[in-house]
Each structure stands twice: as C-alpha cells, then as structure tokens.
Scaffold this motif. Structure first.
Motif, short mmCIF file in Angstrom:
data_model
loop_
_atom_site.label_atom_id
_atom_site.label_comp_id
_atom_site.label_asym_id
_atom_site.label_seq_id
_atom_site.Cartn_x
_atom_site.Cartn_y
_atom_site.Cartn_z
N SER A 120 0.83 -1.20 0.00
CA SER A 120 0.00 0.00 0.00
C SER A 120 0.86 1.25 0.00
O SER A 120 1.98 1.27 0.51
N ASP A 121 0.35 2.31 -0.59
CA ASP A 121 1.04 3.60 -0.56
C ASP A 121 0.92 4.20 0.83
O ASP A 121 0.00 3.91 1.59
N ARG A 122 1.84 5.09 1.15
CA ARG A 122 1.75 5.85 2.40
C ARG A 122 0.70 6.94 2.20
O ARG A 122 0.79 7.74 1.27
N VAL A 123 -0.29 6.95 3.05
CA VAL A 123 -1.44 7.83 2.83
C VAL A 123 -1.85 8.54 4.11
O VAL A 123 -1.45 8.15 5.22
N TYR A 124 -2.64 9.58 3.95
CA TYR A 124 -3.37 10.21 5.05
C TYR A 124 -4.79 10.44 4.55
O TYR A 124 -5.10 10.23 3.37
N TYR A 125 -5.67 10.84 5.46
CA TYR A 125 -7.09 10.93 5.11
C TYR A 125 -7.63 12.31 5.47
O TYR A 125 -7.31 12.85 6.54
#
Length: 216
Positions: free
Chosen positions: A133-138
């Motif tokens: 998975s990509d490094r993400v924020y929401y």
C-alpha cells in the motif's frame, strides 16, 4: 562603643538571613516552573513509538492495507503470504491464527509474528513484512474532495485541506480535528492558523483530518 557593637551585629543577622532566603525562594519558584506541567499533549509533536528523527516517519499499518509476509531460516522454504488487514484490524496466519496488525509498524508486526512462531512451532525464523500500500493520510468531512491522499512528503494540516479541494461552503473552519495514527486527537482553528496565531501542525502517514459542519 562597647554597647553599640552588639546592636550592629544583632541587626546584621536578620538582614543576612533574609538575603540568604532570597536565593532559596527563587530556586523554589524556578523548581515549580520546571517541574509543573499541564499534561496536555503537543500537537506539533511526533507521536508514537518511533525513534525516526526524520520528518517522514515510519508508516503504521491500517485497515485495508495489504501486507506481504516472507519467512526465511526454515529447513524447508515457506511461501510468502499476502494478507489484507481486515475490518477488525487483524490478519490470519497458519498455526498462530489472528494477529493484530493495524496500528503497528511493519517492524513491530515482524516481531509479533516471530514471537508467536518461535519457539512454539519452530526454533529459528526470520520474518519480513512489507506493505504494497502507498503511504497515505485521510481528509474527511466538509472538504470538496474527501478521501485518501498519497503522502508524498512533508505537509501541514492547512495544505492537506487544500489538497482535498479546500473547504465546502458548509465547513466550520474553527472546528477541524487532527487525529494521529495512534488515536491522539487535537482540535484546530484554521482561521487562527492562517492568521499566524496558532501553529500549522504537520501531517504524517496514517493521520486523519476531519472538518466538521458549521452550525447555522
């Protein structure tokens, strides 16, 4: 003259005692300021148990991430396991069953899996965990393009909101929540941030920003 000397000495000692007490009093007051604190968490602080000093911290795993687990050091080669993290935050592996994965770093999950297999099932094992998975924020709530955003590098809360299309017409700019990956919550006022009255906190992988709806 013999009668006045004792009076001078007598008057000197109270003064000297007073002077001696002043540094002690100052030290006591300083001690209060050094050791007293409100206990409030610092919104600018990095959370969690990373020792990484870089701005881009080690990403934590979340529900929906897919982890690839590789095993080595066994007498017979064992195939890698690709496991999505389920809604309850767990993955399931042969022999050891369900394991809590959400909220851990890949390294922490490696240690957990290793300790569950060794020495109960095998005497020696190397575990490697990677995420596809990509490094993400929401960014959620009253923004024009809510959802999951790629963490491409250092970014602040106000810029993250801009990346999500900016506020809707119904957004409350004074009621924005920054929720760290470990659950720490901070209420922010974007108007004060833009005016320079409050710091603009950094956003890290796994963080959530929630913009509340304005009450009319």
């Amino acid at each position: 003259m013999p009668n006045t000397l004792p009076m001078k000495i007598k008057s000197f000692f109270p003064l000297r005692r007073g002077l001696l007490l002043l540094p002690l009093l100052a030290l006591a007051l300083t001690g209060c300021s050094l050791f007293s604190h409100s206990g409030k968490k610092d919104v600018m602080a990095q959370t969690p148990p990373e020792t990484d000093t870089n701005a881009e911290r080690v990403a934590r795993l979340h529900v929906g991430d897919t982890v690839i687990i590789s095993f080595s050091g066994l007498p017979e080669q064992m195939e890698s396991q690709e496991k999505p993290i389920k809604e309850d935050g767990t993955i399931t592996l042969q022999d050891i069953g369900r394991i809590k994965a959400a909220g851990k770093t890949p390294g922490e999950l490696e240690d957990t899996i290793h300790d569950l297999y060794v020495p109960k099932f095998v005497t020696h094992l190397n575990v490697t965990v990677k995420t596809s998975s990509d490094r993400v924020y929401y960014v959620r709530g009253e923004v024009k393009a809510p959802g999951r955003l790629i963490y491409a590098g250092s970014i602040t809360v106000s810029k993250a909101i801009t990346s999500a299309g900016d506020f809707t017409d119904f957004a409350s700019r004074s009621s924005v929540w920054l929720i760290r990956a470990n659950g720490d919550r901070f209420k922010l006022n974007i108007n004060k941030i833009l005016d320079g009255d409050q710091p603009d906190p950094p956003v890290y992988p796994g963080d959530q920003i929630v913009v509340e709806r304005r009450i009319f």
